[in-house]
Design a protein around this motif. Sequence first.
Motif, mmCIF file in Angstrom:
data_model
loop_
_atom_site.group_PDB
_atom_site.id
_atom_site.type_symbol
_atom_site.label_atom_id
_atom_site.label_comp_id
_atom_site.label_asym_id
_atom_site.label_seq_id
_atom_site.Cartn_x
_atom_site.Cartn_y
_atom_site.Cartn_z
ATOM 1 N N GLU A 165 0.824 -1.210 0.000
ATOM 2 C CA GLU A 165 0.000 0.000 0.000
ATOM 3 C C GLU A 165 0.858 1.260 0.000
ATOM 4 O O GLU A 165 0.580 2.235 0.700
ATOM 5 C CB GLU A 165 -0.950 -0.011 1.207
ATOM 6 N N GLY A 166 1.938 1.202 -0.804
ATOM 7 C CA GLY A 166 2.795 2.367 -0.981
ATOM 8 C C GLY A 166 3.799 2.593 0.134
ATOM 9 O O GLY A 166 4.587 3.550 0.074
ATOM 10 N N ARG A 167 3.817 1.728 1.137
ATOM 11 C CA ARG A 167 4.770 1.914 2.241
ATOM 12 C C ARG A 167 6.182 1.501 1.859
ATOM 13 O O ARG A 167 7.149 1.870 2.530
ATOM 14 C CB ARG A 167 4.314 1.126 3.458
ATOM 15 N N ILE A 168 6.318 0.693 0.796
ATOM 16 C CA ILE A 168 7.631 0.257 0.321
ATOM 17 C C ILE A 168 7.814 0.741 -1.108
ATOM 18 O O ILE A 168 6.951 0.530 -1.962
ATOM 19 C CB ILE A 168 7.757 -1.284 0.371
ATOM 20 N N THR A 169 8.946 1.380 -1.349
ATOM 21 C CA THR A 169 9.329 1.782 -2.700
ATOM 22 C C THR A 169 10.567 0.998 -3.096
ATOM 23 O O THR A 169 11.603 1.059 -2.408
ATOM 24 C CB THR A 169 9.627 3.292 -2.768
ATOM 25 N N VAL A 170 10.468 0.235 -4.183
ATOM 26 C CA VAL A 170 11.591 -0.585 -4.619
ATOM 27 C C VAL A 170 12.655 0.308 -5.242
ATOM 28 O O VAL A 170 12.360 1.091 -6.155
ATOM 29 C CB VAL A 170 11.122 -1.645 -5.647
ATOM 30 N N PRO A 171 13.903 0.239 -4.759
ATOM 31 C CA PRO A 171 14.975 1.067 -5.325
ATOM 32 C C PRO A 171 15.169 0.804 -6.813
ATOM 33 O O PRO A 171 14.994 -0.312 -7.302
ATOM 34 C CB PRO A 171 16.211 0.632 -4.515
ATOM 35 N N GLN A 172 15.547 1.836 -7.549
ATOM 36 C CA GLN A 172 15.672 1.741 -8.996
ATOM 37 C C GLN A 172 16.798 0.809 -9.426
ATOM 38 O O GLN A 172 16.749 0.216 -10.510
ATOM 39 C CB GLN A 172 15.918 3.146 -9.576
ATOM 40 N N ASP A 173 17.841 0.663 -8.603
ATOM 41 C CA ASP A 173 19.012 -0.103 -9.025
ATOM 42 C C ASP A 173 18.894 -1.598 -8.706
ATOM 43 O O ASP A 173 19.849 -2.349 -8.891
ATOM 44 C CB ASP A 173 20.277 0.464 -8.366
ATOM 45 N N ILE A 174 17.716 -2.064 -8.219
ATOM 46 C CA ILE A 174 17.555 -3.487 -7.903
ATOM 47 C C ILE A 174 17.273 -4.270 -9.181
ATOM 48 O O ILE A 174 16.450 -3.862 -10.008
ATOM 49 C CB ILE A 174 16.411 -3.716 -6.903
ATOM 50 N N SER A 175 17.997 -5.364 -9.358
ATOM 51 C CA SER A 175 17.715 -6.300 -10.450
ATOM 52 C C SER A 175 17.782 -7.711 -9.892
ATOM 53 O O SER A 175 18.637 -8.023 -9.060
ATOM 54 C CB SER A 175 18.727 -6.124 -11.585
#
Length: 214
Positions: A165-175
Amino acid sequence: MDYNTSRDRLEMPEYGRNVLKMVEQLKTIEDRAKRTEQARAVVKVMEILNPQVHNQENYEHKLWDHLYVIAGFDLDIDSPYPCPSPEDFDTKPVPLPMKGTRIRAAHYGRNIEKILDLIATEPEGETKTALIKSLAIYMRQQYLIWNKDSVADETIFQDIEKLSEGRITVPQDISLTKISEKANFSRPNLGINLGGKNIRSRKNGRKQNRKKVQ
């Protein structure tokens, strides 16, 4: 033909219809002493037909209670135990407690939601990023088990953010790590293990052997 479906319902089916006939015949005996004597004989028959009753506490008392139930609680005899009340056998099952909220994504399961709740409370940093990545890899595996043969990393990342519910934002550099071509995400419990060997594997082996023989 006289089918059971056209007969009266058995209150205690574990004793069978013949015991019901015995009890009905028992109720027609006018002499009380004789009726009581025959009632004891019927209880002995019931004990033989339902030996599992011995595993219960006070099984003799239960047998006499069952006799009264079969007789429709209408039996005038000198029983060692009083006639029970029909209400004692009309108890409703206790409802099982259910979860208050529905699972938002059934193919991931409720535990994923709990893990997301824990990660959401973690402060930003390398530890949280590592947790998100590990969870994403696991969610991808669960997704592939129940949905289709491939899934984009972005789909998993979007599910994480949506389920949290928007509490976690996945970092852009994760693969995510590349899936091996030998990886098998078959659904669980579709094969039966007997003696440590899978029946499906053994069947496939027999098919291959047949091809070699041909």
